[in-house]
Scaffold this active site. Structure first.
Site, PDB file in Angstrom:
ATOM      1  N   SER A 200       7.096   6.267   1.873  1.00 19.17           N
ATOM      2  CA  SER A 200       7.368   6.456   0.444  1.00 19.17           C
ATOM      3  C   SER A 200       6.873   5.303  -0.410  1.00 19.17           C
ATOM      4  O   SER A 200       6.373   5.506  -1.522  1.00 19.17           O
ATOM      5  CB  SER A 200       8.876   6.653   0.225  1.00 19.17           C
ATOM      6  OG  SER A 200       9.342   7.771   0.929  1.00 19.17           O
ATOM      7  N   HIS A 252      10.553   2.154  -2.865  1.00 20.72           N
ATOM      8  CA  HIS A 252       9.834   2.905  -3.892  1.00 20.72           C
ATOM      9  C   HIS A 252       9.384   1.978  -5.022  1.00 20.72           C
ATOM     10  O   HIS A 252       8.223   2.008  -5.442  1.00 20.72           O
ATOM     11  CB  HIS A 252      10.720   4.010  -4.462  1.00 20.72           C
ATOM     12  CG  HIS A 252      11.143   5.038  -3.461  1.00 20.72           C
ATOM     13  ND1 HIS A 252      12.064   6.020  -3.748  1.00 20.72           N
ATOM     14  CD2 HIS A 252      10.758   5.239  -2.171  1.00 20.72           C
ATOM     15  CE1 HIS A 252      12.238   6.784  -2.679  1.00 20.72           C
ATOM     16  NE2 HIS A 252      11.457   6.329  -1.711  1.00 20.72           N
TER      17      HIS A 252
END
Length: 345
Positions: A200, A252
């Site tokens: 991610s 993230h």
């Protein structure tokens, strides 16, 4: 996106045989000879949003590599070897060694946390106390389950292939890997009580590079406001999902910031007039390939990127806890509500 240029938007019609620097032509046959029709950005070999200069092969290879690593992870996990008895069943047991852990242990249809730790998941004490810095890279190739893997690989295909077609495998590969490492570093600074895996952070790096690419090449795009708002909306939604429990939003954010800065460094496009300089009168040719603000963004982003990595790595390996320096940052990972608590996150 259609490509234009602030200085060359008002192009003359080819029907009148007008081109760059042309005064037009007298249809009676008198006057200067006609100049070539105006060039568009894709004619100049730099590839725009509507044309592809490179064939994408690295991103598909990343997808294949992630899938193969997951298969190996499930083979090493070997669920049937440690679950026996009538009430202790592996999920999809007919897969044998590749069957999944019971859903109460892993609802994402994947391996045990013990297997992920063995194969290189991100864990603060192993990175800092045991000096296993290689986990900052290996964790981005591991996934917690089939659902996790499928979501990330679909995102990688939709985002990565188009970027690689426009900018080539070297630049996109660098952004992907460095963003993944950047996400791992920030995650390790703030999370100490759980493991983290997944691509991610690298994917958010690609999203960040898309945003900075749009900003640094602002003058060559049309419909830029609509594109910017759409991209910001997609980024905001994905970051908002990260405030749910057990989602590593620090990876993230770290990946996004890394990719955002790398986009200014690696994805700047030359000025349209620079590419069209051979078709311009001698006195009007440009001497600079990029615009001044692109050079400024390049230098500023490179400096921030280097400083950020150095400072974050020094703090990490000194054993500093990022939460001690930023009390509110914990809300980037989880916001407590009446439906869930963040005490164990």
């Amino acid at each position: 996106m259609a490509i234009g240029d602030d200085d060359l938007e008002n192009r003359m019609s080819t029907k009148d045989h007008r081109g760059i620097g042309s005064k037009g032509v007298d249809r009676t046959g008198f006057g200067p000879p006609p100049r070539p029709a105006p060039l568009v950005y894709s004619d100049l070999g730099d590839g725009d949003a509507l044309s592809s200069q490179w064939t994408s092969w690295l991103v598909p290879m990343f997808v294949v590599a992630n899938v193969l690593v997951f298969v190996v992870t499930m083979f090493v996990n070997n669920c049937p070897s440690h679950y026996h008895g009538p009430n202790r069943h592996c999920v999809v047991g007919f897969l044998g060694r590749l069957s999944f852990e019971p859903l109460r242990n892993n609802p994402l249809f994947g391996p045990s946390s013990r297997t992920l730790e063995k194969l290189g998941s991100l864990e603060w004490d192993k990175v800092v106390e045991k000096h296993e810095a290689w986990r900052l890279l290996t964790c981005i190739w591991l996934h917690a389950g089939v659902i996790h893997l499928a979501a990330n690989m679909l995102s990688l295909v939709f985002i990565g292939i188009r970027l690689e077609q426009q900018f080539g495998f070297v630049r996109i590969g660098v952004i992907y890997l460095l963003s993944g490492i950047g996400g791992s570093i920030l995650s390790s600074l703030f999370i100490r009580n759980s493991i983290s895996v997944g691509a991610s952070g690298a994917l958010f790096g690609l999203l960040g590079s898309m945003l900075s690419e749009l900003l640094t090449n602002w003058t060559i795009y049309s419909n830029k406001i609509a594109a910017l708002l759409t991209l910001l909306f997609v980024i905001a939604i994905n970051l908002a999902i990260g405030i749910l429990p057990h989602v590593d939003n620090f990876a993230h954010v770290g990946g996004f910031l890394t990719g955002f800065l790398l986009g200014f460094v690696l994805l700047a496009r030359p000025q349209f007039k620079w590419l069209a300089r051979e078709n311009m009168p001698q006195g009007r040719r440009l001497t600079s390939k990029y615009k001044p603000y692109q050079y400024l963004l390049w230098l500023l982003s490179l400096a921030l990127l280097i400083a950020g990595f150095v400072i974050a790595l020094v703090l990490l390996f000194k054993g500093e806890d990022g939460n001690d320096h930023c009390r509110w940052c914990r809300y980037l990972r989880c916001i407590p509500t009446s439906r869930w608590s963040c005490d164990d996150v």
